[in-house]
Design a protein around this motif. Structure first.
Motif, PDB file in Angstrom:
ATOM      1  N   LEU A 167       0.586  -1.453  -0.366  1.00  0.00           N
ATOM      2  CA  LEU A 167       0.264   0.150  -0.021  1.00  0.00           C
ATOM      3  C   LEU A 167       0.961   1.223  -0.588  1.00  0.00           C
ATOM      4  CD1 LEU A 167      -3.000  -1.245   2.450  1.00  0.00           C
ATOM      5  CD2 LEU A 167      -3.192  -0.748   0.128  1.00  0.00           C
ATOM      6  N   LEU A 168       1.995   1.063   0.991  1.00  0.00           N
ATOM      7  CA  LEU A 168       2.708   2.768   0.819  1.00  0.00           C
ATOM      8  C   LEU A 168       3.923   2.409  -0.108  1.00  0.00           C
ATOM      9  CD1 LEU A 168       4.214   2.026   4.376  1.00  0.00           C
ATOM     10  CD2 LEU A 168       2.471   3.969   3.798  1.00  0.00           C
ATOM     11  N   ALA A 169       4.092   1.500  -0.963  1.00  0.00           N
ATOM     12  CA  ALA A 169       4.590   1.633  -2.469  1.00  0.00           C
ATOM     13  C   ALA A 169       3.469   2.155  -3.327  1.00  0.00           C
ATOM     14  CB  ALA A 169       5.461   0.404  -2.412  1.00  0.00           C
ATOM     15  N   ALA A 170       2.211   1.547  -3.894  1.00  0.00           N
ATOM     16  CA  ALA A 170       1.495   2.793  -4.631  1.00  0.00           C
ATOM     17  C   ALA A 170       1.617   3.984  -4.087  1.00  0.00           C
ATOM     18  CB  ALA A 170       0.088   1.715  -4.148  1.00  0.00           C
ATOM     19  N   ARG A 171       1.119   4.088  -2.724  1.00  0.00           N
ATOM     20  CA  ARG A 171       0.883   5.368  -2.356  1.00  0.00           C
ATOM     21  C   ARG A 171       2.038   6.877  -3.020  1.00  0.00           C
ATOM     22  NH1 ARG A 171       0.825   8.255   3.834  1.00  0.00           N
ATOM     23  NH2 ARG A 171       0.867   9.688   3.101  1.00  0.00           N
ATOM     24  N   ALA A 175       4.224   5.922  -5.185  1.00  0.00           N
ATOM     25  CA  ALA A 175       3.945   5.881  -6.937  1.00  0.00           C
ATOM     26  C   ALA A 175       3.470   6.931  -7.443  1.00  0.00           C
ATOM     27  CB  ALA A 175       3.889   4.095  -7.719  1.00  0.00           C
ATOM     28  N   ALA A 176       2.477   7.317  -6.540  1.00  0.00           N
ATOM     29  CA  ALA A 176       1.624   8.397  -7.054  1.00  0.00           C
ATOM     30  C   ALA A 176       1.824   9.678  -6.740  1.00  0.00           C
ATOM     31  CB  ALA A 176       0.068   7.336  -6.436  1.00  0.00           C
ATOM     32  N   GLU A 177       1.964   9.529  -5.603  1.00  0.00           N
ATOM     33  CA  GLU A 177       1.806  11.016  -4.397  1.00  0.00           C
ATOM     34  C   GLU A 177       3.619  11.621  -4.665  1.00  0.00           C
ATOM     35  OE1 GLU A 177      -0.493  10.946  -1.019  1.00  0.00           O
ATOM     36  OE2 GLU A 177      -1.562   9.726  -1.780  1.00  0.00           O
ATOM     37  N   GLY A 178       4.264  10.226  -4.599  1.00  0.00           N
ATOM     38  CA  GLY A 178       6.169  10.485  -4.660  1.00  0.00           C
ATOM     39  C   GLY A 178       6.272  10.724  -2.993  1.00  0.00           C
ATOM     40  N   PRO A 179       7.164  10.773  -2.360  1.00  0.00           N
ATOM     41  CA  PRO A 179       8.141  10.578  -0.964  1.00  0.00           C
ATOM     42  C   PRO A 179       6.954  11.002  -0.074  1.00  0.00           C
ATOM     43  CG  PRO A 179      10.024  11.328  -2.476  1.00  0.00           C
ATOM     44  CD  PRO A 179       8.325  11.571  -3.268  1.00  0.00           C
ATOM     45  N   GLU A 189      13.632  18.305   4.893  1.00  0.00           N
ATOM     46  CA  GLU A 189      12.905  16.812   5.865  1.00  0.00           C
ATOM     47  C   GLU A 189      13.250  15.370   5.035  1.00  0.00           C
ATOM     48  OE1 GLU A 189       8.451  14.892   7.362  1.00  0.00           O
ATOM     49  OE2 GLU A 189       8.900  16.917   6.136  1.00  0.00           O
ATOM     50  N   ARG A 190      13.599  14.665   5.708  1.00  0.00           N
ATOM     51  CA  ARG A 190      13.960  12.918   5.359  1.00  0.00           C
ATOM     52  C   ARG A 190      12.754  12.271   4.714  1.00  0.00           C
ATOM     53  NH1 ARG A 190      17.196   8.663   8.620  1.00  0.00           N
ATOM     54  NH2 ARG A 190      18.627   7.965   6.701  1.00  0.00           N
ATOM     55  N   ARG A 191      12.356  11.643   4.599  1.00  0.00           N
ATOM     56  CA  ARG A 191      11.443  11.105   3.484  1.00  0.00           C
ATOM     57  C   ARG A 191      11.467   9.839   2.960  1.00  0.00           C
ATOM     58  NH1 ARG A 191       8.206  15.540   3.256  1.00  0.00           N
ATOM     59  NH2 ARG A 191       6.186  14.284   1.872  1.00  0.00           N
ATOM     60  N   VAL A 192      10.036   9.174   2.633  1.00  0.00           N
ATOM     61  CA  VAL A 192      10.558   7.659   2.757  1.00  0.00           C
ATOM     62  C   VAL A 192      10.663   7.510   1.168  1.00  0.00           C
ATOM     63  CG1 VAL A 192      10.615   5.358   2.816  1.00  0.00           C
ATOM     64  CG2 VAL A 192      10.437   6.912   4.803  1.00  0.00           C
ATOM     65  N   ILE A 193      11.117   6.847   0.499  1.00  0.00           N
ATOM     66  CA  ILE A 193      10.848   6.694  -1.021  1.00  0.00           C
ATOM     67  C   ILE A 193      11.076   4.975  -1.399  1.00  0.00           C
ATOM     68  CG2 ILE A 193      11.457   8.814  -2.218  1.00  0.00           C
ATOM     69  CD1 ILE A 193      14.355   7.050  -3.401  1.00  0.00           C
ATOM     70  N   HIS A 194      10.594   4.765  -2.579  1.00  0.00           N
ATOM     71  CA  HIS A 194      10.477   3.231  -3.102  1.00  0.00           C
ATOM     72  C   HIS A 194      11.543   3.240  -4.573  1.00  0.00           C
ATOM     73  CE1 HIS A 194       8.883  -0.788  -3.792  1.00  0.00           C
ATOM     74  NE2 HIS A 194       9.848  -1.441  -2.478  1.00  0.00           N
ATOM     75  N   LEU A 220      12.606  -0.076   7.633  1.00  0.00           N
ATOM     76  CA  LEU A 220      12.303   0.562   6.192  1.00  0.00           C
ATOM     77  C   LEU A 220      11.987  -1.248   5.965  1.00  0.00           C
ATOM     78  CD1 LEU A 220      14.627   2.603   4.420  1.00  0.00           C
ATOM     79  CD2 LEU A 220      12.196   3.007   6.076  1.00  0.00           C
ATOM     80  N   ASP A 221      12.064  -2.438   6.756  1.00  0.00           N
ATOM     81  CA  ASP A 221      11.636  -3.650   6.077  1.00  0.00           C
ATOM     82  C   ASP A 221      10.308  -4.163   6.155  1.00  0.00           C
ATOM     83  OD1 ASP A 221      14.550  -3.854   5.060  1.00  0.00           O
ATOM     84  OD2 ASP A 221      14.859  -4.752   6.376  1.00  0.00           O
ATOM     85  N   GLU A 222       9.727  -5.428   5.970  1.00  0.00           N
ATOM     86  CA  GLU A 222       8.206  -5.484   6.479  1.00  0.00           C
ATOM     87  C   GLU A 222       7.644  -4.018   6.571  1.00  0.00           C
ATOM     88  OE1 GLU A 222       7.014  -8.322   5.323  1.00  0.00           O
ATOM     89  OE2 GLU A 222       8.758  -8.577   4.277  1.00  0.00           O
ATOM     90  N   PRO A 223       7.314  -3.078   6.871  1.00  0.00           N
ATOM     91  CA  PRO A 223       6.617  -1.782   7.225  1.00  0.00           C
ATOM     92  C   PRO A 223       4.898  -2.291   7.625  1.00  0.00           C
ATOM     93  CG  PRO A 223       6.513  -1.415   5.318  1.00  0.00           C
ATOM     94  CD  PRO A 223       7.692  -2.691   5.511  1.00  0.00           C
ATOM     95  N   GLY A 224       5.168  -2.613   9.106  1.00  0.00           N
ATOM     96  CA  GLY A 224       3.191  -3.374   9.568  1.00  0.00           C
ATOM     97  C   GLY A 224       3.710  -5.276  10.485  1.00  0.00           C
TER      98      GLY A 224
END
Length: 326
Positions: A7-11, A13-17, A159-164, A230-234
């Protein structure tokens, strides 16, 4: 990849970091909603699960404060993130012996943990947020609650952000990290406002630092071992060290009087955990070594004693918590 990871990867991809706080919030929301993470069969063990002495010490200082406040009959016991209810159960056993007859209110969002709490404390009332607690004096504990609230990370002013990258999650920038937590500040201020308006005291216990230290403290735990956040969120518990200086400032802004910050080990020893351990060992000689080991784990500097800090906030008209006097 985990369900939340997809879900986060899809988000992304659609919205950015996304912010580190957004990543942490989404991951922990799923994690706590889908399991009981405590105990040997879980991912980690908290102080109340180590030994009853921890909850008994908290119950004793709350009882002492309540008595010195004049034994208000409308006071309630409350806890933020109460785990399985073990701490509440042990603390209330001491409070009840002191004559406290107030209600029990637990702020918890995890269905799995609510079930465990209801089984141990059938009289408990449940809340999803601090603001829905009763408008009454609070005898409140927050043990390892603030560490799981989301943090923002910064490198300088960026700000540090998360990407995929299509394969794995990664951070956008690296360097000297500074952490802030609007979520923690808001929770502390909300609690402080309620204490200032309706009376009571709150004891906050968590791992962290007390002098505004900086650095990357984001961490994850799974199967009692540290892992990559950053591994296996959730599927793992993501936390960071609590900035008690910032928490204190937020509480003061909310109108509460704030105690000094002490290490958990020194505070428990000041309260008399050594005498309690001796009394328990005298009654249960077969458990002497287990009791001694629990005390060491809770108090020794090389264990939880130094890393974990204790702070109290209170209504200005309420007495100080024992062992945390200015």
């Amino acid at each position: 990849m985990s369900e939340v990871g997809d879900l986060l990867a899809a988000r992304i991809a659609a919205e950015g970091p996304i912010g580190v706080d957004e990543y942490m919030a989404a991951a922990n929301s799923h994690y706590y909603a889908t399991r009981d993470p405590l105990g040997v069969s879980g991912d980690f063990i908290t102080a109340p699960e180590i030994h009853q002495m921890f909850g008994e010490m908290l119950g004793a200082v709350l009882a002492d404060c309540w008595v010195r406040a004049g034994r208000p009959v409308d006071a309630v016991y409350a806890e933020l993130g109460p785990g399985r209810g073990t701490l509440a159960n042990d603390a209330l056993s001491v409070l009840r012996r002191a004559g406290f007859t107030g209600e029990v209110h637990l702020v918890e969002t995890s269905p799995a943990l609510k079930r465990a709490q209801a089984k141990l404390l059938p009289e408990a009332n449940f809340h999803d947020e601090i603001d829905s607690l009763p408008k009454a004096p609070l005898l409140l504990v927050a043990n390892e609650f603030f560490d799981a609230l989301p943090v923002k990370q910064w490198v300088g002013d960026e700000e540090r952000r998360v990407i995929h990258d299509g394969t794995a999650f990664a951070f956008t920038i690296y360097g000297l990290i500074r952490e802030t937590s609007p979520a923690r500040d808001e929770a502390a201020q909300t609690l402080a406002k309620r204490l200032a308006a309706y009376g009571g005291v709150a004891i906050v216990i968590d791992y962290g630092h007390s002098k505004g230290e900086q650095g990357d403290t984001l961490q994850a735990v799974r199967d009692h071992r540290f892992s990559n956040p950053l591994d296996e969120p959730g599927e793992q518990d993501i936390t960071s060290h609590v900035d008690f200086a910032a928490l204190s400032e937020a509480a003061r802004c909310g109108g509460a009087t704030v105690s000094r910050i002490a290490s958990q080990g020194a505070w428990l020893e000041t309260l008399g955990i050594g005498a309690r351990a001796m009394a328990l060992a005298a009654k249960n000689p077969q458990d002497t070594e287990r009791i001694a080991a629990a005390r060491r784990r809770l108090c020794d500097e090389a264990e939880m004693g130094r890393l974990f800090k204790v702070m109290a906030m209170r209504a200005p008209v309420w007495p100080e918590i024992a062992g945390l006097e200015a």
